[in-house]
Design a protein around this motif. Structure first.
Motif, short mmCIF file in Angstrom:
data_model
loop_
_atom_site.label_atom_id
_atom_site.label_comp_id
_atom_site.label_asym_id
_atom_site.label_seq_id
_atom_site.Cartn_x
_atom_site.Cartn_y
_atom_site.Cartn_z
N SER A 39 131.13 54.39 -58.92
CA SER A 39 132.08 53.33 -58.63
C SER A 39 132.04 52.27 -59.73
N ARG A 95 131.06 47.96 -66.23
CA ARG A 95 129.83 48.28 -65.49
C ARG A 95 130.15 49.34 -64.44
N VAL A 138 125.03 56.70 -57.89
CA VAL A 138 123.99 57.13 -56.96
C VAL A 138 124.03 58.65 -56.97
N LEU A 171 132.07 48.51 -61.15
CA LEU A 171 131.61 47.23 -60.62
C LEU A 171 132.36 46.10 -61.31
N SER A 213 128.39 51.91 -61.30
CA SER A 213 127.27 52.23 -60.42
C SER A 213 127.27 53.74 -60.14
#
Length: 98
Positions: free
Chosen positions: A8, A67, A71, A10, A69
């Motif tokens: 995702s 930026r 996971v 940021l 993200s």
């Protein structure tokens, strides 16, 4: 190898759906077995090819956002194929047995 990942941007506002759709497009165009749900995209394949797809998905978002993200969860098990559906089928069979 079976991975579940979520990527995702940021700092780009409240809605990330359009950007995430572009990352999912990268996965689907890879030709690897995959499945997307509300939280993660699952991808099945060999280490190098799966990780290359994750990198491309991150790179697509990095073009739009300073930026990103990521996971990632991996199930690394030599010699196993069709884990994407076999794991769920096993659980469903157990549930059906009572």
């Amino acid at each position: 190898m079976l991975i579940a990942f979520s990527v995702s941007p940021l700092g780009g506002g409240e809605s990330v759906g359009d950007a995430v759709a572009e990352a999912v497009r990268v996965v689907r165009e890879s030709g690897l077995r995959n499945e997307t749900n509300a939280m993660f995209t699952l991808v099945e394949g060999e280490w190098d090819e799966v990780m290359a797809v994750v990198k491309r998905a991150v790179d697509v978002l990095a073009e739009q956002s300073p930026r990103v993200s990521l996971v990632l969860k991996a199930d690394i098990r030599a010699g196993v194929t069709d884990a994407l559906t076999a794991k769920v089928a096993h659980i469903e069979a157990r549930l059906a047995d009572g």
